[in-house]
Motif scaffolding. Sequence first.
Motif, PDB file in Angstrom:
ATOM      1  N   LYS A  30       4.979   4.204   1.027  1.00  0.00           N
ATOM      2  CA  LYS A  30       4.155   3.568   2.046  1.00  0.00           C
ATOM      3  C   LYS A  30       3.845   2.137   1.649  1.00  0.00           C
ATOM      4  CE  LYS A  30       1.888   7.439   4.175  1.00  0.00           C
ATOM      5  NZ  LYS A  30       0.634   7.966   4.644  1.00  0.00           N
ATOM      6  N   ALA A  31       3.753   1.253   2.639  1.00  0.00           N
ATOM      7  CA  ALA A  31       3.439  -0.152   2.369  1.00  0.00           C
ATOM      8  C   ALA A  31       1.992  -0.277   1.922  1.00  0.00           C
ATOM      9  CB  ALA A  31       3.671  -0.981   3.620  1.00  0.00           C
ATOM     10  N   GLN A  32       1.779  -1.066   0.894  1.00  0.00           N
ATOM     11  CA  GLN A  32       0.443  -1.297   0.377  1.00  0.00           C
ATOM     12  C   GLN A  32      -0.196  -2.442   1.142  1.00  0.00           C
ATOM     13  OE1 GLN A  32       0.429  -2.317  -3.729  1.00  0.00           O
ATOM     14  NE2 GLN A  32      -1.777  -2.483  -3.848  1.00  0.00           N
ATOM     15  N   ASP A  33      -1.478  -2.302   1.454  1.00  0.00           N
ATOM     16  CA  ASP A  33      -2.204  -3.379   2.100  1.00  0.00           C
ATOM     17  C   ASP A  33      -2.165  -4.614   1.207  1.00  0.00           C
ATOM     18  OD1 ASP A  33      -2.784  -1.561   4.046  1.00  0.00           O
ATOM     19  OD2 ASP A  33      -4.888  -1.344   3.545  1.00  0.00           O
ATOM     20  N   PRO A  34      -2.321  -5.805   1.799  1.00  0.00           N
ATOM     21  CA  PRO A  34      -2.328  -7.012   0.974  1.00  0.00           C
ATOM     22  C   PRO A  34      -3.457  -6.961  -0.058  1.00  0.00           C
ATOM     23  CG  PRO A  34      -2.257  -7.583   3.297  1.00  0.00           C
ATOM     24  CD  PRO A  34      -2.473  -6.110   3.206  1.00  0.00           C
ATOM     25  N   VAL A  35      -3.152  -7.376  -1.254  1.00  0.00           N
ATOM     26  CA  VAL A  35      -4.146  -7.486  -2.320  1.00  0.00           C
ATOM     27  C   VAL A  35      -4.065  -8.892  -2.887  1.00  0.00           C
ATOM     28  CG1 VAL A  35      -4.113  -5.036  -2.933  1.00  0.00           C
ATOM     29  CG2 VAL A  35      -2.562  -6.600  -4.075  1.00  0.00           C
ATOM     30  N   LEU A  36      -5.108  -9.296  -3.573  1.00  0.00           N
ATOM     31  CA  LEU A  36      -5.117 -10.621  -4.175  1.00  0.00           C
ATOM     32  C   LEU A  36      -4.243 -10.585  -5.419  1.00  0.00           C
ATOM     33  CD1 LEU A  36      -6.423 -13.345  -3.584  1.00  0.00           C
ATOM     34  CD2 LEU A  36      -8.208 -12.743  -5.184  1.00  0.00           C
TER      35      LEU A  36
ATOM     36  N   LYS B 137      -5.194 -19.186  -4.972  1.00  0.00           N
ATOM     37  CA  LYS B 137      -5.301 -17.779  -4.595  1.00  0.00           C
ATOM     38  C   LYS B 137      -4.115 -17.445  -3.709  1.00  0.00           C
ATOM     39  CE  LYS B 137     -10.318 -17.695  -4.567  1.00  0.00           C
ATOM     40  NZ  LYS B 137     -11.505 -17.404  -3.757  1.00  0.00           N
ATOM     41  N   GLN B 138      -3.542 -16.266  -3.910  1.00  0.00           N
ATOM     42  CA  GLN B 138      -2.422 -15.838  -3.082  1.00  0.00           C
ATOM     43  C   GLN B 138      -2.428 -14.326  -2.979  1.00  0.00           C
ATOM     44  OE1 GLN B 138       1.293 -17.744  -3.892  1.00  0.00           O
ATOM     45  NE2 GLN B 138       2.483 -16.058  -3.060  1.00  0.00           N
ATOM     46  N   THR B 139      -2.148 -13.825  -1.781  1.00  0.00           N
ATOM     47  CA  THR B 139      -2.076 -12.378  -1.587  1.00  0.00           C
ATOM     48  C   THR B 139      -0.671 -11.882  -1.898  1.00  0.00           C
ATOM     49  OG1 THR B 139      -1.464 -12.551   0.750  1.00  0.00           O
ATOM     50  CG2 THR B 139      -3.828 -12.461   0.245  1.00  0.00           C
ATOM     51  N   SER B 140      -0.571 -10.588  -2.061  1.00  0.00           N
ATOM     52  CA  SER B 140       0.741  -9.974  -2.256  1.00  0.00           C
ATOM     53  C   SER B 140       1.531 -10.045  -0.952  1.00  0.00           C
ATOM     54  CB  SER B 140       0.572  -8.519  -2.690  1.00  0.00           C
ATOM     55  OG  SER B 140      -0.152  -7.801  -1.698  1.00  0.00           O
ATOM     56  N   LEU B 141       2.817  -9.847  -1.058  1.00  0.00           N
ATOM     57  CA  LEU B 141       3.699  -9.865   0.104  1.00  0.00           C
ATOM     58  C   LEU B 141       3.511  -8.572   0.886  1.00  0.00           C
ATOM     59  CD1 LEU B 141       5.792 -11.955   1.012  1.00  0.00           C
ATOM     60  CD2 LEU B 141       7.525 -10.557  -0.047  1.00  0.00           C
ATOM     61  N   TYR B 142       3.374  -8.677   2.193  1.00  0.00           N
ATOM     62  CA  TYR B 142       3.235  -7.501   3.053  1.00  0.00           C
ATOM     63  C   TYR B 142       4.372  -7.525   4.065  1.00  0.00           C
ATOM     64  CZ  TYR B 142       1.253  -3.952   6.099  1.00  0.00           C
ATOM     65  OH  TYR B 142       1.054  -2.809   6.839  1.00  0.00           O
ATOM     66  N   SER B 143       4.952  -6.366   4.351  1.00  0.00           N
ATOM     67  CA  SER B 143       6.097  -6.271   5.260  1.00  0.00           C
ATOM     68  C   SER B 143       5.671  -5.691   6.600  1.00  0.00           C
ATOM     69  CB  SER B 143       7.177  -5.374   4.656  1.00  0.00           C
ATOM     70  OG  SER B 143       7.604  -5.891   3.435  1.00  0.00           O
ATOM     71  N   PHE B 144       6.031  -6.385   7.681  1.00  0.00           N
ATOM     72  CA  PHE B 144       5.839  -5.866   9.031  1.00  0.00           C
ATOM     73  C   PHE B 144       7.137  -5.206   9.460  1.00  0.00           C
ATOM     74  CE2 PHE B 144       2.760  -9.539   9.572  1.00  0.00           C
ATOM     75  CZ  PHE B 144       1.632  -8.735   9.527  1.00  0.00           C
TER      76      PHE B 144
ATOM     77  N   LYS C 285      -1.951  -4.677  12.620  1.00  0.00           N
ATOM     78  CA  LYS C 285      -2.719  -5.733  13.290  1.00  0.00           C
ATOM     79  C   LYS C 285      -3.797  -6.370  12.414  1.00  0.00           C
ATOM     80  CE  LYS C 285      -1.864  -4.288  17.994  1.00  0.00           C
ATOM     81  NZ  LYS C 285      -2.433  -3.811  19.255  1.00  0.00           N
ATOM     82  N   PRO C 286      -4.558  -5.621  11.610  1.00  0.00           N
ATOM     83  CA  PRO C 286      -5.611  -6.278  10.811  1.00  0.00           C
ATOM     84  C   PRO C 286      -5.133  -6.901   9.504  1.00  0.00           C
ATOM     85  CG  PRO C 286      -5.771  -3.910  10.540  1.00  0.00           C
ATOM     86  CD  PRO C 286      -4.688  -4.164  11.567  1.00  0.00           C
ATOM     87  N   MET C 287      -3.858  -6.832   9.174  1.00  0.00           N
ATOM     88  CA  MET C 287      -3.388  -7.240   7.853  1.00  0.00           C
ATOM     89  C   MET C 287      -3.514  -8.741   7.591  1.00  0.00           C
ATOM     90  SD  MET C 287      -2.862  -4.647   6.218  1.00  0.00           S
ATOM     91  CE  MET C 287      -3.077  -2.990   6.791  1.00  0.00           C
ATOM     92  N   ILE C 288      -3.251  -9.587   8.582  1.00  0.00           N
ATOM     93  CA  ILE C 288      -3.383 -11.036   8.359  1.00  0.00           C
ATOM     94  C   ILE C 288      -4.857 -11.388   8.175  1.00  0.00           C
ATOM     95  CG2 ILE C 288      -3.076 -13.325   9.395  1.00  0.00           C
ATOM     96  CD1 ILE C 288      -0.433 -12.325  10.550  1.00  0.00           C
ATOM     97  N   ARG C 289      -5.724 -10.759   8.956  1.00  0.00           N
ATOM     98  CA  ARG C 289      -7.164 -11.000   8.797  1.00  0.00           C
ATOM     99  C   ARG C 289      -7.633 -10.527   7.417  1.00  0.00           C
ATOM    100  NH1 ARG C 289     -11.340  -8.718  13.086  1.00  0.00           N
ATOM    101  NH2 ARG C 289     -10.720  -6.768  12.134  1.00  0.00           N
ATOM    102  N   THR C 290      -7.139  -9.391   6.961  1.00  0.00           N
ATOM    103  CA  THR C 290      -7.480  -8.892   5.634  1.00  0.00           C
ATOM    104  C   THR C 290      -7.038  -9.880   4.558  1.00  0.00           C
ATOM    105  OG1 THR C 290      -7.259  -6.603   6.381  1.00  0.00           O
ATOM    106  CG2 THR C 290      -7.102  -6.985   4.011  1.00  0.00           C
ATOM    107  N   ALA C 291      -5.817 -10.394   4.680  1.00  0.00           N
ATOM    108  CA  ALA C 291      -5.300 -11.356   3.708  1.00  0.00           C
ATOM    109  C   ALA C 291      -6.114 -12.649   3.722  1.00  0.00           C
ATOM    110  CB  ALA C 291      -3.831 -11.642   3.990  1.00  0.00           C
ATOM    111  N   MET C 292      -6.508 -13.106   4.903  1.00  0.00           N
ATOM    112  CA  MET C 292      -7.324 -14.322   5.002  1.00  0.00           C
ATOM    113  C   MET C 292      -8.675 -14.115   4.310  1.00  0.00           C
ATOM    114  SD  MET C 292      -5.684 -16.759   6.481  1.00  0.00           S
ATOM    115  CE  MET C 292      -7.049 -17.864   6.708  1.00  0.00           C
ATOM    116  N   THR C 293      -9.245 -12.948   4.456  1.00  0.00           N
ATOM    117  CA  THR C 293     -10.514 -12.639   3.813  1.00  0.00           C
ATOM    118  C   THR C 293     -10.372 -12.644   2.295  1.00  0.00           C
ATOM    119  OG1 THR C 293     -11.115 -11.272   5.716  1.00  0.00           O
ATOM    120  CG2 THR C 293     -12.386 -10.949   3.713  1.00  0.00           C
TER     121      THR C 293
END
Length: 171
Positions: free
Chosen positions: A18-24, A38-45, A152-160
Amino acid sequence: MRVIVLIFLFLVCSFLSKAQDPVLAVNRIDKYTKELIKQTSLYSFKDGNTVKLHFNVRSVDENYYLQLNVDQPVTVKKGTEITLTMEDGKLLKLVSDNDIISLGESDISKRMIVCTLELAEITALLKQQVNSIRVPTSNKGTVNLTLTAKDKPMIRTAMTLVSPKLVPKKI
């Protein structure tokens, strides 16, 4: 006994796939430039079972960047408008800061499309979810991706995650 071991291995593999949510992934102060990075991990859509797009968010001091990578050999020119459709239906247009030129399948995943985010764009991405992404390319047409409810919430999560409230590691 073999059946139990096979079932256990199957369950472990399915959880790991399973794809992991973005993490710092990066949260440090550069020892030479003294910039906070600061950079988040790579997330795949995914579109069905096929990965169409990867993204991460990066900040260097007070500058924020959304980085995208189309999972096929594409050419994207500097200044190309990438369109994000927000949950309220408004369009957020981001401009590519760099050229991406892929000559073939061996070039995939080597370079990210970098979009510098202005304050209004940062605020919009922190407040709302992204429903779809549209990336025009020079050689493969337009890559359209409608995000699933899970994505849908993944970019917002990464921005946070890259927001200024997190304390950096000292190196």
